[in-house]
Motif scaffolding. Structure first.
Motif, PDB file in Angstrom:
ATOM      1  N   GLU A   4       0.816  -1.206   0.000  1.00 42.61           N
ATOM      2  CA  GLU A   4       0.000   0.000   0.000  1.00 42.61           C
ATOM      3  C   GLU A   4       0.855   1.264   0.000  1.00 42.61           C
ATOM      4  O   GLU A   4       1.926   1.296   0.595  1.00 42.61           O
ATOM      5  N   THR A   5       0.353   2.294  -0.710  1.00 42.94           N
ATOM      6  CA  THR A   5       0.986   3.606  -0.688  1.00 42.94           C
ATOM      7  C   THR A   5      -0.029   4.603  -0.161  1.00 42.94           C
ATOM      8  O   THR A   5      -1.243   4.420  -0.311  1.00 42.94           O
ATOM      9  N   GLN A   6       0.473   5.676   0.447  1.00 40.90           N
ATOM     10  CA  GLN A   6      -0.410   6.667   1.061  1.00 40.90           C
ATOM     11  C   GLN A   6      -1.256   7.375  -0.009  1.00 40.90           C
ATOM     12  O   GLN A   6      -0.740   7.817  -1.030  1.00 40.90           O
ATOM     13  N   ILE A   7      -2.586   7.486   0.276  1.00 40.93           N
ATOM     14  CA  ILE A   7      -3.486   8.186  -0.643  1.00 40.93           C
ATOM     15  C   ILE A   7      -4.169   9.372   0.025  1.00 40.93           C
ATOM     16  O   ILE A   7      -4.760  10.198  -0.667  1.00 40.93           O
ATOM     17  N   ALA A   8      -4.097   9.465   1.372  1.00 33.50           N
ATOM     18  CA  ALA A   8      -4.751  10.572   2.065  1.00 33.50           C
ATOM     19  C   ALA A   8      -4.162  10.723   3.456  1.00 33.50           C
ATOM     20  O   ALA A   8      -3.511   9.814   3.972  1.00 33.50           O
ATOM     21  N   ALA A   9      -4.403  11.895   4.079  1.00 31.46           N
ATOM     22  CA  ALA A   9      -3.932  12.157   5.443  1.00 31.46           C
ATOM     23  C   ALA A   9      -5.037  12.881   6.214  1.00 31.46           C
ATOM     24  O   ALA A   9      -4.900  14.046   6.578  1.00 31.46           O
ATOM     25  N   PRO A  10      -6.174  12.203   6.440  1.00 30.79           N
ATOM     26  CA  PRO A  10      -7.277  12.880   7.140  1.00 30.79           C
ATOM     27  C   PRO A  10      -6.947  13.103   8.614  1.00 30.79           C
ATOM     28  O   PRO A  10      -6.184  12.346   9.213  1.00 30.79           O
ATOM     29  N   ALA A  11      -7.573  14.140   9.193  1.00 35.33           N
ATOM     30  CA  ALA A  11      -7.401  14.425  10.620  1.00 35.33           C
ATOM     31  C   ALA A  11      -8.437  13.676  11.452  1.00 35.33           C
ATOM     32  O   ALA A  11      -8.301  13.577  12.664  1.00 35.33           O
ATOM     33  N   ALA A  32      -1.187   5.785  12.415  1.00 34.48           N
ATOM     34  CA  ALA A  32      -1.413   7.032  13.165  1.00 34.48           C
ATOM     35  C   ALA A  32      -0.153   7.892  13.088  1.00 34.48           C
ATOM     36  O   ALA A  32       0.966   7.383  13.082  1.00 34.48           O
ATOM     37  N   VAL A  33      -0.360   9.217  13.057  1.00 31.09           N
ATOM     38  CA  VAL A  33       0.767  10.152  12.941  1.00 31.09           C
ATOM     39  C   VAL A  33       0.606  11.228  14.015  1.00 31.09           C
ATOM     40  O   VAL A  33      -0.495  11.707  14.277  1.00 31.09           O
ATOM     41  N   ASP A  34       1.732  11.619  14.647  1.00 32.40           N
ATOM     42  CA  ASP A  34       1.747  12.800  15.521  1.00 32.40           C
ATOM     43  C   ASP A  34       3.072  13.515  15.313  1.00 32.40           C
ATOM     44  O   ASP A  34       3.830  13.174  14.406  1.00 32.40           O
ATOM     45  N   ALA A  35       3.388  14.485  16.166  1.00 28.14           N
ATOM     46  CA  ALA A  35       4.605  15.293  15.988  1.00 28.14           C
ATOM     47  C   ALA A  35       5.867  14.452  16.046  1.00 28.14           C
ATOM     48  O   ALA A  35       6.904  14.815  15.489  1.00 28.14           O
TER      49      ALA A  35
END
Length: 181
Positions: A4-11, A32-35
């Motif tokens: 899989e490759t990234q297609i979006a980065a919703p909040a 999940a992503v954070d600082a």
């Protein structure tokens, strides 16, 4: 799967992928992503988008053939139909369902000779019912029958003549007089 490759980065915690094609199987993971960075991928899921089911098209070429106390209907099969609704009335445009055959023909034997009947047919599947077909009409009739035998034949002899009389036969338009010696 697994590539899989990234297609979006919703909040938020949901996302609708509208860049897919019906009938293709897609695999998804979410991280999940954070600082401080990105976490590990979630478990993988897959989904295959499909077009919504549609009601079949209306049957075409409906035809009616009248017989003795019956009307036989035939029509072209509708793609995707699992059954048909045969509708009948004695007034044009007022048909209501009388049968639901699975094939593209039906013989209506609940008719009265001499009455004009109007018919339409619709196609049906799990999604719904099509529009009605073209309207046809037919008038079932009894087969033609010869008139009954004349009754009370009487012959009166005269001078070089014989006069015959008989009771009228219902439906007769003429009579055949026959003689022998």
């Amino acid at each position: 799967s697994g590539a899989e490759t990234q297609i979006a980065a919703p909040a938020s915690t949901s996302f609708t992928d509208t860049t897919v094609a019906n009938g293709t199987k897609y695999f998804y993971v979410v991280s999940a992503v954070d600082a401080s960075g990105e976490g590990a991928n979630s478990a993988e899921v897959s989904a295959t988008p499909t077009a919504p089911q549609q009601a079949p098209p209306a049957p075409t070429s409906l035809a009616a053939s009248a017989g003795n106390a019956k009307v036989t209907l035939t029509w072209n099969a509708s793609n995707g139909a699992t059954s048909y609704h045969v509708k009948r009335s004695t007034a044009s445009g007022a048909e209501t369902q009388i049968a639901a055959p699975a094939t593209n023909s039906y013989t209506d034997t609940t008719v009265t000779n001499g009455t004009k009947y109007y018919y339409v047919v619709s196609a049906v599947n799990a999604t719904g019912e099509s529009a009605n077909s073209n309207e046809v009409n037919a008038t079932p009739t009894a087969p033609a029958q010869a008139p009954p035998t004349p009754t009370n034949l009487a012959g009166t002899a005269g001078n070089a003549k014989v006069t015959l009389t008989w009771n009228a036969s219902n439906g007769a338009t003429s009579y055949n007089v026959k003689r022998s010696t």
